[in-house]
Scaffold this motif. Sequence first.
Motif, PDB file in Angstrom:
ATOM      1  N   VAL A 207       0.861  -1.180   0.000  1.00  0.00           N
ATOM      2  CA  VAL A 207       0.000   0.000   0.000  1.00  0.00           C
ATOM      3  C   VAL A 207       0.899   1.232   0.000  1.00  0.00           C
ATOM      4  CG1 VAL A 207      -1.777   1.303   1.230  1.00  0.00           C
ATOM      5  CG2 VAL A 207      -1.819  -1.208   1.263  1.00  0.00           C
ATOM      6  N   VAL A 208       0.836   2.015  -1.063  1.00  0.00           N
ATOM      7  CA  VAL A 208       1.581   3.276  -1.107  1.00  0.00           C
ATOM      8  C   VAL A 208       0.839   4.284  -0.239  1.00  0.00           C
ATOM      9  CG1 VAL A 208       2.445   5.142  -2.555  1.00  0.00           C
ATOM     10  CG2 VAL A 208       2.481   2.785  -3.404  1.00  0.00           C
ATOM     11  N   LEU A 209       1.541   4.890   0.723  1.00  0.00           N
ATOM     12  CA  LEU A 209       0.908   5.765   1.703  1.00  0.00           C
ATOM     13  C   LEU A 209       0.725   7.177   1.160  1.00  0.00           C
ATOM     14  CD1 LEU A 209       2.843   4.644   4.908  1.00  0.00           C
ATOM     15  CD2 LEU A 209       0.784   3.659   3.902  1.00  0.00           C
ATOM     16  N   GLN A 210      -0.344   7.809   1.586  1.00  0.00           N
ATOM     17  CA  GLN A 210      -0.620   9.191   1.189  1.00  0.00           C
ATOM     18  C   GLN A 210       0.074  10.130   2.177  1.00  0.00           C
ATOM     19  OE1 GLN A 210      -2.256   9.882  -1.759  1.00  0.00           O
ATOM     20  NE2 GLN A 210      -2.032   7.656  -1.930  1.00  0.00           N
ATOM     21  N   VAL A 211       1.369  10.295   1.995  1.00  0.00           N
ATOM     22  CA  VAL A 211       2.175  11.130   2.885  1.00  0.00           C
ATOM     23  C   VAL A 211       2.882  12.201   2.056  1.00  0.00           C
ATOM     24  CG1 VAL A 211       2.522   9.353   4.644  1.00  0.00           C
ATOM     25  CG2 VAL A 211       4.106   9.499   2.718  1.00  0.00           C
ATOM     26  N   SER A 212       3.360  13.214   2.740  1.00  0.00           N
ATOM     27  CA  SER A 212       3.981  14.341   2.033  1.00  0.00           C
ATOM     28  C   SER A 212       5.471  14.159   1.801  1.00  0.00           C
ATOM     29  CB  SER A 212       3.746  15.632   2.814  1.00  0.00           C
ATOM     30  OG  SER A 212       4.230  15.509   4.144  1.00  0.00           O
ATOM     31  N   GLY A 213       6.060  13.104   2.361  1.00  0.00           N
ATOM     32  CA  GLY A 213       7.487  12.922   2.180  1.00  0.00           C
ATOM     33  C   GLY A 213       7.989  11.603   2.717  1.00  0.00           C
ATOM     34  N   ALA A 214       9.303  11.441   2.665  1.00  0.00           N
ATOM     35  CA  ALA A 214       9.954  10.190   3.062  1.00  0.00           C
ATOM     36  C   ALA A 214      10.429  10.284   4.512  1.00  0.00           C
ATOM     37  CB  ALA A 214      11.118   9.897   2.121  1.00  0.00           C
ATOM     38  N   PHE A 215       9.488  10.186   5.434  1.00  0.00           N
ATOM     39  CA  PHE A 215       9.826  10.301   6.852  1.00  0.00           C
ATOM     40  C   PHE A 215      10.687   9.119   7.301  1.00  0.00           C
ATOM     41  CE2 PHE A 215       5.542  12.420   6.587  1.00  0.00           C
ATOM     42  CZ  PHE A 215       6.055  13.700   6.583  1.00  0.00           C
ATOM     43  N   HIS A 216      11.500   9.392   8.320  1.00  0.00           N
ATOM     44  CA  HIS A 216      12.398   8.387   8.909  1.00  0.00           C
ATOM     45  C   HIS A 216      13.339   7.767   7.868  1.00  0.00           C
ATOM     46  CE1 HIS A 216      10.504   8.826  12.765  1.00  0.00           C
ATOM     47  NE2 HIS A 216       9.330   8.709  12.199  1.00  0.00           N
ATOM     48  N   SER A 217      13.796   8.623   6.969  1.00  0.00           N
ATOM     49  CA  SER A 217      14.849   8.231   6.027  1.00  0.00           C
ATOM     50  C   SER A 217      15.858   9.369   5.973  1.00  0.00           C
ATOM     51  CB  SER A 217      14.265   7.993   4.627  1.00  0.00           C
ATOM     52  OG  SER A 217      14.036   9.232   3.961  1.00  0.00           O
ATOM     53  N   HIS A 218      16.940   9.160   5.265  1.00  0.00           N
ATOM     54  CA  HIS A 218      17.980  10.197   5.206  1.00  0.00           C
ATOM     55  C   HIS A 218      17.577  11.393   4.339  1.00  0.00           C
ATOM     56  CE1 HIS A 218      21.119   8.594   7.740  1.00  0.00           C
ATOM     57  NE2 HIS A 218      20.789   7.390   7.299  1.00  0.00           N
ATOM     58  N   LEU A 219      16.412  11.330   3.697  1.00  0.00           N
ATOM     59  CA  LEU A 219      15.891  12.514   3.033  1.00  0.00           C
ATOM     60  C   LEU A 219      15.432  13.559   4.057  1.00  0.00           C
ATOM     61  CD1 LEU A 219      13.858  10.998   0.054  1.00  0.00           C
ATOM     62  CD2 LEU A 219      16.141  12.021   0.017  1.00  0.00           C
ATOM     63  N   MET A 220      15.362  13.161   5.323  1.00  0.00           N
ATOM     64  CA  MET A 220      15.020  14.081   6.420  1.00  0.00           C
ATOM     65  C   MET A 220      16.265  14.654   7.100  1.00  0.00           C
ATOM     66  SD  MET A 220      11.681  14.407   6.838  1.00  0.00           S
ATOM     67  CE  MET A 220      11.493  14.440   5.053  1.00  0.00           C
ATOM     68  N   GLU A 221      17.425  14.500   6.497  1.00  0.00           N
ATOM     69  CA  GLU A 221      18.669  14.939   7.142  1.00  0.00           C
ATOM     70  C   GLU A 221      18.657  16.432   7.466  1.00  0.00           C
ATOM     71  OE1 GLU A 221      22.491  15.127   8.774  1.00  0.00           O
ATOM     72  OE2 GLU A 221      21.048  13.486   8.550  1.00  0.00           O
ATOM     73  N   SER A 222      18.131  17.253   6.575  1.00  0.00           N
ATOM     74  CA  SER A 222      18.105  18.692   6.857  1.00  0.00           C
ATOM     75  C   SER A 222      17.232  18.993   8.072  1.00  0.00           C
ATOM     76  CB  SER A 222      17.613  19.469   5.634  1.00  0.00           C
ATOM     77  OG  SER A 222      16.282  19.098   5.300  1.00  0.00           O
ATOM     78  N   ALA A 223      16.142  18.242   8.234  1.00  0.00           N
ATOM     79  CA  ALA A 223      15.282  18.409   9.410  1.00  0.00           C
ATOM     80  C   ALA A 223      16.017  17.961  10.668  1.00  0.00           C
ATOM     81  CB  ALA A 223      13.991  17.619   9.234  1.00  0.00           C
ATOM     82  N   ARG A 224      16.798  16.890  10.541  1.00  0.00           N
ATOM     83  CA  ARG A 224      17.569  16.405  11.692  1.00  0.00           C
ATOM     84  C   ARG A 224      18.552  17.475  12.163  1.00  0.00           C
ATOM     85  NH1 ARG A 224      22.191  14.953  13.440  1.00  0.00           N
ATOM     86  NH2 ARG A 224      23.147  15.510  11.440  1.00  0.00           N
ATOM     87  N   VAL A 225      19.251  18.103  11.231  1.00  0.00           N
ATOM     88  CA  VAL A 225      20.236  19.124  11.582  1.00  0.00           C
ATOM     89  C   VAL A 225      19.561  20.298  12.283  1.00  0.00           C
ATOM     90  CG1 VAL A 225      21.851  20.812  10.626  1.00  0.00           C
ATOM     91  CG2 VAL A 225      21.848  18.464   9.750  1.00  0.00           C
ATOM     92  N   ARG A 226      18.447  20.744  11.745  1.00  0.00           N
ATOM     93  CA  ARG A 226      17.755  21.892  12.337  1.00  0.00           C
ATOM     94  C   ARG A 226      17.146  21.539  13.692  1.00  0.00           C
ATOM     95  NH1 ARG A 226      13.843  24.573   8.037  1.00  0.00           N
ATOM     96  NH2 ARG A 226      13.911  26.275   9.573  1.00  0.00           N
ATOM     97  N   LEU A 227      16.638  20.312  13.832  1.00  0.00           N
ATOM     98  CA  LEU A 227      16.088  19.889  15.122  1.00  0.00           C
ATOM     99  C   LEU A 227      17.195  19.798  16.167  1.00  0.00           C
ATOM    100  CD1 LEU A 227      13.465  18.950  16.567  1.00  0.00           C
ATOM    101  CD2 LEU A 227      14.223  16.598  16.119  1.00  0.00           C
ATOM    102  N   ALA A 228      18.378  19.316  15.768  1.00  0.00           N
ATOM    103  CA  ALA A 228      19.506  19.222  16.700  1.00  0.00           C
ATOM    104  C   ALA A 228      19.879  20.610  17.231  1.00  0.00           C
ATOM    105  CB  ALA A 228      20.701  18.577  15.998  1.00  0.00           C
TER     106      ALA A 228
END
Length: 330
Positions: A207-228
């Motif tokens: 089932v392909v999920l109706q989400v806005s992005g690839a959460f919990h993957s390295h495509l979230m690296e910029s979010a990780r840096v800003r959250l840190a």
Amino acid sequence: MHGALVIAKLRGDRMKKTAIVFPGQGAQYVGMGAELLQEPCCQETVKTASECLGFDLAGLCLNGPIEELTKTNNSQVALYTFGYCGYQLLKKSMPEGWNPSFVAGLSLGELTALAVAGVFSFTDGLKLVRKRGEFMMKACEDYPGTMASIMGAGREEVQSVINRTVAANEVLTMANLNCPGQIVISGTRRAVEAAAAQAEADGFKVVVLQVSGAFHSHLMESARVRLAEEVARMAFNDPEFPVIANCDAGIKKSGSAIKESIVTQIVSSVLWEDSVNFMIGNGVELFVEPGCGKVLKGLIKRINRATPCLTVESKQDVEAVVSSLCQHVG
């Protein structure tokens, strides 16, 4: 204290070992929190949240529209706030000094768990959750991706699918290990689509999920840096009771360890099945899911049918939890 707890105390019963668990993004729905908002303590908490956020959170949750409520920066603060409200309502009925044996949450829900464990205040946590959602939304815009749920496959089978399909310069990983037979993959759209096709060829439902992005993957690296950076500016207390981290399904005992784990969580797999099994293995007899919906109840039932999970969305639900806690258990 609730009357049933007084009777249980006089009878000499011990209360069941309980874990409080909080849902993550995806559990939101229009009308969420309607019954909780009948309770004065919850009304006050939601009013505080609305003032802090600068918009009518109750109105958004009760009336939608769903497109606005589903936005990452909105759904996360909504679930955080009403999860906290559900716990408040339960706590009011418990004996003074009562604490759960463990708290945990799926993805965003881990921050709700940290708030009830006293790691930070409700409002400090709310501000962090709002920024976390904004950082993740920006990462979705800058580094597009998607997610898919592979049903019926084990970890080795899903990893085999990933190994056989991921191409150079693509991102693909196991993002959520929710329960037996339900693993969510996350990554670039091309990689997820290729893996989905391979998994279906291997005989699994996808089932392909109706989400806005690839959460919990390295495509979230910029979010990780800003959250840190955001977390580094905050003071985290040591938790008042054990908190289970998503990233390794282990107990985090210090504020500093928790800072590291919630930052890591942004780009790492959510080990929910492992977390639930850890708590059961350490004596948990009852799970309670405060807030909105029954997402975790369904997952826990698939992980271990013998350990019940009750939800708290109303005062009547609290009565059911208290009754279960007070059943004679030795």
